[in-house]
Motif scaffolding. Structure first.
Motif, PDB file in Angstrom:
ATOM      1  N   LEU A 277       0.838  -1.194   0.000  1.00 26.94           N
ATOM      2  CA  LEU A 277       0.000   0.000   0.000  1.00 26.94           C
ATOM      3  C   LEU A 277       0.879   1.253   0.000  1.00 26.94           C
ATOM      4  N   ASN A 278       0.369   2.306  -0.584  1.00 27.98           N
ATOM      5  CA  ASN A 278       1.102   3.571  -0.693  1.00 27.98           C
ATOM      6  C   ASN A 278       0.738   4.480   0.475  1.00 27.98           C
ATOM      7  N   TRP A 279       1.488   4.356   1.559  1.00 25.02           N
ATOM      8  CA  TRP A 279       1.212   5.153   2.751  1.00 25.02           C
ATOM      9  C   TRP A 279       1.483   6.639   2.545  1.00 25.02           C
ATOM     10  N   GLU A 280       2.206   6.975   1.499  1.00 25.33           N
ATOM     11  CA  GLU A 280       2.440   8.393   1.228  1.00 25.33           C
ATOM     12  C   GLU A 280       1.175   9.081   0.710  1.00 25.33           C
ATOM     13  N   ASN A 281       0.172   8.309   0.369  1.00 27.15           N
ATOM     14  CA  ASN A 281      -1.124   8.837  -0.060  1.00 27.15           C
ATOM     15  C   ASN A 281      -2.016   9.012   1.174  1.00 27.15           C
ATOM     16  N   PRO A 282      -2.398  10.243   1.512  1.00 26.34           N
ATOM     17  CA  PRO A 282      -3.219  10.454   2.723  1.00 26.34           C
ATOM     18  C   PRO A 282      -4.552   9.716   2.681  1.00 26.34           C
ATOM     19  N   LYS A 283      -5.072   9.435   1.497  1.00 28.10           N
ATOM     20  CA  LYS A 283      -6.336   8.688   1.412  1.00 28.10           C
ATOM     21  C   LYS A 283      -6.147   7.258   1.913  1.00 28.10           C
TER      22      LYS A 283
ATOM     23  N   SER B 256       6.300   3.032   5.130  1.00 31.45           N
ATOM     24  CA  SER B 256       6.668   4.225   4.369  1.00 31.45           C
ATOM     25  C   SER B 256       7.804   3.902   3.412  1.00 31.45           C
ATOM     26  N   LYS B 257       7.664   4.350   2.161  1.00 32.12           N
ATOM     27  CA  LYS B 257       8.659   4.058   1.123  1.00 32.12           C
ATOM     28  C   LYS B 257       9.322   5.348   0.621  1.00 32.12           C
ATOM     29  N   ASP B 258      10.577   5.226   0.235  1.00 33.37           N
ATOM     30  CA  ASP B 258      11.268   6.334  -0.407  1.00 33.37           C
ATOM     31  C   ASP B 258      10.877   6.326  -1.884  1.00 33.37           C
ATOM     32  N   THR B 259       9.930   7.162  -2.247  1.00 32.87           N
ATOM     33  CA  THR B 259       9.378   7.123  -3.598  1.00 32.87           C
ATOM     34  C   THR B 259      10.271   7.801  -4.639  1.00 32.87           C
ATOM     35  N   THR B 260      11.481   8.233  -4.240  1.00 33.03           N
ATOM     36  CA  THR B 260      12.463   8.649  -5.248  1.00 33.03           C
ATOM     37  C   THR B 260      13.173   7.427  -5.825  1.00 33.03           C
TER      38      THR B 260
END
Length: 580
Positions: free
Chosen positions: A201-207, A236-240
């Protein structure tokens, strides 16, 4: 001016009480709130292996309900249950397809509520396993996400467009090919830290975060008392997507875990769920440093309340076992790091490890009982919340599975493929897997000596250990010296002696090669714990020796004191009070 007056008042109060500000700072009782999850004893249930009532070979909620009085008799105060949500069961429930629905094999929501109410009626809190680093690839969020690049759920997961080329390598704990999986439907790769059927899951997305908090609220409103956050240090992922150095997989947590943004998300979770509902949360993992662990659980950070680290269970990953010196060092350094602030769990087994008896005690018929009693004495004597895995209270052991064809666990199968692809010695690999595989810890609970150990009237989902005829609850119920009854006594000892919960820990004779001795001092008590980790008799010289009157618990019926020497039988475990 108000700040100055408060500071002056605090200084005068401390002097009136006879302690300096530094002494007040070092007073752990003033810093750390006393609460139920610190004083409790947690019992972990792997639901599909606990008790089956409908004959389908899988444990269910009604089976737990049937055994509620047994759980109450143990004295435990919390139950953590592994996931029971709707799932394709690729990873035995750690691939969730609906977080608000229950897999039919376990029963209905009404059954869950009856089980929860039954626990509460017996003074037992319930801890829910929350699997939100990833979902199942069958979850509606992912089905929507992979359907098109402009779907509203696309950003619920991590995607890499194929036209950008091959994504930077990421290690997968279950997949030898790595953590990026190509999906032809939208010509893109998705990330999966675990199996390919478990997209992250993309935890960087507030939704996404709000979805998770709403799920937790849903269960808290039903009466759940706490949450165990599965694989959460990796959320949490480093999306760079930086290029990691070759060999980084060996230090997985350093490169993939505990990103700074994780703490922002935990503070959100605390404000949205933990504080309003009065629940507690424990993180799977504690980062790679003591600072990481404190940043997760220190009360003033308002994030989580408890963490458990893996350094202790990592001591015994091969049949060669562990060294007592290392065992002492690991537990002592973690205690020291949390002596004044923060809280951790104390455990040596769970669903991701083989059996405690084989790894830290002695499974031979001659020594299984005293050695398991010793380990359980140790677990109940350390500062931190003790976690006990189902079956450890009766000394359940590993099961023999020497060939890969016998395994169903996605982790074992993935590691085997990795070993095969890299040219490892597969005979040696299987020797270690047979000893350390987590399938050893998932065999059905051994209730009695009837067919299938009383676990099911059908065919069990996993074979029952053949030693169930000798090792089972019914056989130990009537024996006052059994592992089971010693466990019950030890739980009661912990409850009746607050020094074992909050007291200071101090190692005694650190260099002793066979005996682990330490004191627990505080709460008006001075206790000594002496454990002979050897299958041979051993002795230790002590300034204060136990007497029959001072002994609080002893897994043997005799006490051998000669002058200033305490002589211990193989795996003898003692706790006694010391005059202050």
């Amino acid at each position: 001016m108000k700040t100055l007056l408060r500071t002056l008042f605090a200084f005068l109060l401390l002097n009136f009480l006879g302690c300096s500000p530094q002494e007040a700072k070092n007073d752990t009782s003033s810093q750390e709130e006393k609460t139920w999850w610190k004083e409790g004893v947690l019992y972990q249930i792997y639901p599909q292996s606990f008790k089956d009532t409908d004959g389908d070979g899988y444990g269910d909620f009604k089976g737990v309900i049937e055994k509620l009085d047994y759980l109450g008799s143990l004295g435990i105060t919390m139950v953590w249950m592994n996931p029971f949500f709707e799932s394709p069961m690729v990873d035995n429930g750690y691939d969730v397809s609906d977080y608000r629905a229950i897999h039919p094999r376990y029963g209905s929501m009404e059954d869950f509520q009856a089980m929860l109410d039954g626990m509460h009626a017996r003074g037992i809190k319930f801890v829910l396993d929350v699997v939100v680093n990833h979902s199942s690839d069958q979850h509606d969020w992912f089905l929507q996400s992979r359907s098109s690049r402009d779907n509203p759920y696309r950003n619920y997961y991590h995607w890499w467009p194929a036209e950008k080329g091959t994504p930077p390598y990421r290690h997968s704990l279950f997949d030898p090919e790595g953590a990026w999986e190509y999906d032809s439907l939208t010509n893109a790769y998705y990330l999966h830290t675990f199996a390919e059927q478990q997209p992250d899951l993309n935890w960087e997305n507030p939704k996404v975060r709000q979805e998770v908090y709403d799920i937790m609220k849903f269960w808290a409103e039903k009466g759940v008392d706490g949450f165990r956050m599965d694989a959460f240090q990796f959320a949490s992922k480093d999306t760079t997507w930086p290029e990691f150095p070759e060999g980084h997989e060996e230090d997985f947590i350093k490169w993939y875990g505990m990103r700074p943004q994780l703490h922002e998300y935990l503070k959100e979770m605390y404000a949205e769920v933990i504080e309003p509902f009065g629940v507690f949360a424990v993180a799977e993992g504690a980062g790679s440093t003591f600072l990481d662990a404190h940043d997760l659980v220190d009360a003033d950070r308002k994030e989580l309340q408890m963490a458990y680290h893996f350094e202790t269970v990592d001591l015994s990953r091969t049949p060669e076992g562990y060294e007592l010196e290392d065992f002492k060092n690991v537990f002592s350094k973690w205690d020291s790091a949390f002596a004044e602030k923060g809280w951790i769990s104390i455990f040596l087994s769970n669903h991701d490890n083989s059996r405690l008896v084989n790894r830290f005690a002695n499974p031979s018929p001659e020594f299984r009982t005293p050695s398991t009693q010793l380990i359980n004495t140790f677990l109940m004597s350390m500062r931190g919340t003790p976690f006990t895995y189902y079956g450890d209270e009766i000394g359940m052991t590993n099961i023999d599975m020497p060939t890969i064809e016998e395994y169903v666990d996605v982790e074992a199968l993935g590691k085997y493929q990795t070993a095969k692809a890299s040219g490892q010695d597969l005979e040696e690999f299987m020797r270690i897997l047979n000893y350390s595989s987590r399938e050893n810890g998932r065999t059905p609970m051994q209730w009695d000596s009837t067919p299938q150990a009383g676990f099911t009237t059908g065919t069990p989902w996993m074979k029952v250990n053949e030693n169930y005829v000798e090792i089972n609850v019914a056989a130990q119920e009537e024996d006052p010296n059994s592992i089971l009854n010693h466990f019950r006594k030890m739980v009661q000892v912990r409850k009746e002696n607050p020094a074992l919960v909050y007291g200071k820990y101090e190692l005694v004779q650190k260099e002793h090669p066979e005996i682990y001795a330490f004191t627990r001092t505080g709460e008006g008590q001075n206790l000594m714990v002496v454990l002979n980790f050897s299958q041979n008799p051993s002795s230790i010289e002590l300034e204060t020796l136990p007497t029959d009157a001072s002994v609080i618990i002893n897994n043997y019926s005799t006490l051998d004191v000669n002058g200033n020497t305490l002589n211990l039988k193989p795996y003898q475990a003692l706790i006694f009070s010391v005059d202050q």
